[in-house]
Design a protein around this motif. Sequence first.
Motif, PDB file in Angstrom:
ATOM      1  N   VAL A  72       0.843  -1.192   0.000  1.00 11.45           N
ATOM      2  CA  VAL A  72       0.000   0.000   0.000  1.00 11.45           C
ATOM      3  C   VAL A  72       0.879   1.242   0.000  1.00 11.45           C
ATOM      4  CG1 VAL A  72      -1.904   1.183   1.155  1.00 11.45           C
ATOM      5  CG2 VAL A  72      -1.663  -1.307   1.378  1.00 11.45           C
ATOM      6  N   GLY A  73       0.521   2.206  -0.844  1.00 11.45           N
ATOM      7  CA  GLY A  73       1.218   3.477  -0.895  1.00 11.45           C
ATOM      8  C   GLY A  73       0.246   4.618  -0.713  1.00 11.45           C
ATOM      9  N   PRO A  74       0.690   5.840  -0.918  1.00 15.95           N
ATOM     10  CA  PRO A  74      -0.174   7.007  -0.704  1.00 15.95           C
ATOM     11  C   PRO A  74      -1.439   7.011  -1.549  1.00 15.95           C
ATOM     12  CG  PRO A  74       2.118   7.659  -0.848  1.00 15.95           C
ATOM     13  CD  PRO A  74       2.080   6.220  -1.229  1.00 15.95           C
ATOM     14  N   ALA A  75      -1.423   6.331  -2.697  1.00 16.02           N
ATOM     15  CA  ALA A  75      -2.594   6.316  -3.573  1.00 16.02           C
ATOM     16  C   ALA A  75      -3.486   5.100  -3.349  1.00 16.02           C
ATOM     17  CB  ALA A  75      -2.150   6.377  -5.037  1.00 16.02           C
ATOM     18  N   GLY A  76      -3.117   4.227  -2.417  1.00 14.56           N
ATOM     19  CA  GLY A  76      -3.911   3.031  -2.175  1.00 14.56           C
ATOM     20  C   GLY A  76      -3.099   1.770  -2.424  1.00 14.56           C
ATOM     21  N   ILE A  77      -3.793   0.657  -2.693  1.00 20.01           N
ATOM     22  CA  ILE A  77      -3.109  -0.614  -2.922  1.00 20.01           C
ATOM     23  C   ILE A  77      -2.368  -0.566  -4.255  1.00 20.01           C
ATOM     24  CG2 ILE A  77      -3.418  -3.076  -3.356  1.00 20.01           C
ATOM     25  CD1 ILE A  77      -5.686  -3.113  -1.410  1.00 20.01           C
ATOM     26  N   VAL A  78      -1.072  -0.828  -4.185  1.00 17.32           N
ATOM     27  CA  VAL A  78      -0.243  -0.918  -5.389  1.00 17.32           C
ATOM     28  C   VAL A  78      -0.337  -2.321  -5.981  1.00 17.32           C
ATOM     29  CG1 VAL A  78       2.121  -0.790  -6.273  1.00 17.32           C
ATOM     30  CG2 VAL A  78       1.351   0.837  -4.518  1.00 17.32           C
ATOM     31  N   ALA A  79      -0.291  -3.325  -5.115  1.00 16.25           N
ATOM     32  CA  ALA A  79      -0.327  -4.720  -5.545  1.00 16.25           C
ATOM     33  C   ALA A  79      -0.652  -5.582  -4.336  1.00 16.25           C
ATOM     34  CB  ALA A  79       1.023  -5.131  -6.139  1.00 16.25           C
ATOM     35  N   HIS A  80      -1.012  -6.832  -4.599  1.00 17.32           N
ATOM     36  CA  HIS A  80      -1.187  -7.767  -3.500  1.00 17.32           C
ATOM     37  C   HIS A  80      -0.696  -9.137  -3.927  1.00 17.32           C
ATOM     38  CE1 HIS A  80      -4.781  -9.063  -5.702  1.00 17.32           C
ATOM     39  NE2 HIS A  80      -4.826 -10.124  -4.906  1.00 17.32           N
ATOM     40  N   TYR A  81      -0.442  -9.988  -2.939  1.00 19.10           N
ATOM     41  CA  TYR A  81       0.056 -11.335  -3.175  1.00 19.10           C
ATOM     42  C   TYR A  81      -0.768 -12.314  -2.349  1.00 19.10           C
ATOM     43  CZ  TYR A  81       2.854 -15.507  -2.401  1.00 19.10           C
ATOM     44  OH  TYR A  81       3.247 -16.810  -2.275  1.00 19.10           O
ATOM     45  N   ARG A  82      -1.011 -13.494  -2.910  1.00 22.38           N
ATOM     46  CA  ARG A  82      -1.787 -14.538  -2.249  1.00 22.38           C
ATOM     47  C   ARG A  82      -0.872 -15.737  -1.997  1.00 22.38           C
ATOM     48  NH1 ARG A  82      -7.290 -14.174  -6.039  1.00 22.38           N
ATOM     49  NH2 ARG A  82      -7.545 -11.917  -5.836  1.00 22.38           N
ATOM     50  N   LYS A  83      -0.772 -16.145  -0.769  1.00 22.27           N
ATOM     51  CA  LYS A  83       0.217 -17.151  -0.349  1.00 22.27           C
ATOM     52  C   LYS A  83       0.070 -18.453  -1.131  1.00 22.27           C
ATOM     53  CE  LYS A  83       2.050 -19.085   3.984  1.00 22.27           C
ATOM     54  NZ  LYS A  83       1.818 -19.127   5.461  1.00 22.27           N
ATOM     55  N   VAL A  84       1.172 -18.909  -1.681  1.00 20.09           N
ATOM     56  CA  VAL A  84       1.188 -20.110  -2.509  1.00 20.09           C
ATOM     57  C   VAL A  84       1.509 -21.358  -1.688  1.00 20.09           C
ATOM     58  CG1 VAL A  84       2.425 -21.267  -4.387  1.00 20.09           C
ATOM     59  CG2 VAL A  84       1.727 -18.868  -4.638  1.00 20.09           C
ATOM     60  N   HIS A  85       2.510 -21.275  -0.831  1.00 19.66           N
ATOM     61  CA  HIS A  85       2.946 -22.442  -0.056  1.00 19.66           C
ATOM     62  C   HIS A  85       2.225 -22.446   1.294  1.00 19.66           C
ATOM     63  CE1 HIS A  85       6.213 -21.742  -2.967  1.00 19.66           C
ATOM     64  NE2 HIS A  85       6.263 -23.059  -2.994  1.00 19.66           N
ATOM     65  N   LEU A  86       1.424 -23.461   1.506  1.00 20.24           N
ATOM     66  CA  LEU A  86       0.523 -23.498   2.661  1.00 20.24           C
ATOM     67  C   LEU A  86       0.890 -24.645   3.600  1.00 20.24           C
ATOM     68  CD1 LEU A  86      -2.836 -22.938   0.729  1.00 20.24           C
ATOM     69  CD2 LEU A  86      -1.430 -21.203   1.899  1.00 20.24           C
ATOM     70  N   PRO A  87       1.411 -24.347   4.782  1.00 15.50           N
ATOM     71  CA  PRO A  87       1.710 -25.401   5.755  1.00 15.50           C
ATOM     72  C   PRO A  87       0.443 -25.863   6.457  1.00 15.50           C
ATOM     73  CG  PRO A  87       2.151 -23.273   6.730  1.00 15.50           C
ATOM     74  CD  PRO A  87       1.740 -23.002   5.307  1.00 15.50           C
TER      75      PRO A  87
END
Length: 286
Positions: free
Chosen positions: A111-126
């Motif tokens: 997140v930056g001053p203009a809002g969400i720049v990018a997001h990531y969704r967890k791939v490796h799940l224990p």
Amino acid sequence: MRIAAAQIDVELGCVDKNSVNVLGWIEKAVQQRIDLVVFPECALTGYCFQSRDEAWPHARTLDDPIWMDIANACSARAGEKESMDVKHPLFAVVGFLLRDGEKLFNASALVGPAGIVAHYRKVHLPHLGIDRFVDRGDVPYQVHNAGDMRVGLAICYDCSFPEPMRVLGLEGADVIALATNWPIAAKRTAEIVPAARSMENHLFFVACNRIGREREFRFCGLSTICGPDGVELARASEDTEQLIVADVDLAVARNKRIERTPGAHVIDRFADRQPEFYGRIQQPKI
């Protein structure tokens, strides 16, 4: 550039309270003129849910108002001593549970001053906490611009696999921002892996863990910032909320050619790769 990890405590299912805590630490980061601050995995929601149904009401969408609150905090003025027309924006990586249609992901947002720049969704799940019940991430490993900095996103167990960290390095990451929830049993991971991954890929690595307890788990803290040579630039304690900070030179991470002894000992872990011999890595899992 200045990068930081905000090692905090988190309360399970208390999104409003956790959000206030995150915003408070962002304010501290602004005051210290930090460019990138990383928060723990599931910093907004907590982690040790015992079912998908229990976690679902606490998950957030990408258009939730909390992201604008965080964006506004990132763009806050650096301090009263600064000229009133000067702002010192920062970027924050915040872990949370993401609700997308009928799917539920363990995610982090840049997140930056203009809002969400990018997001990531967890791939490796224990087999641990909410990761037993979420959907596997479906977003490729990517690098995103945060001002002048190129940031790669990953979450906790991801760093136990060298391949995704190398992908982020090959994509041009200056910094890998790893949001984590390492319990006491994973203490050796916190102590060893961030330094190894930063050295392997010759980049900066911010591993932000949490402290405190959720249900049967206590978390080990030990957040670190490591440099391209694998040396720790900052380390947090095991049981204290704190902001650890390091001043970094991005040019060091971008120059992959290392001359340890000029003309006699030179390595480049990217140029020296021989991927034609690594075919087994791309084969289906056993």
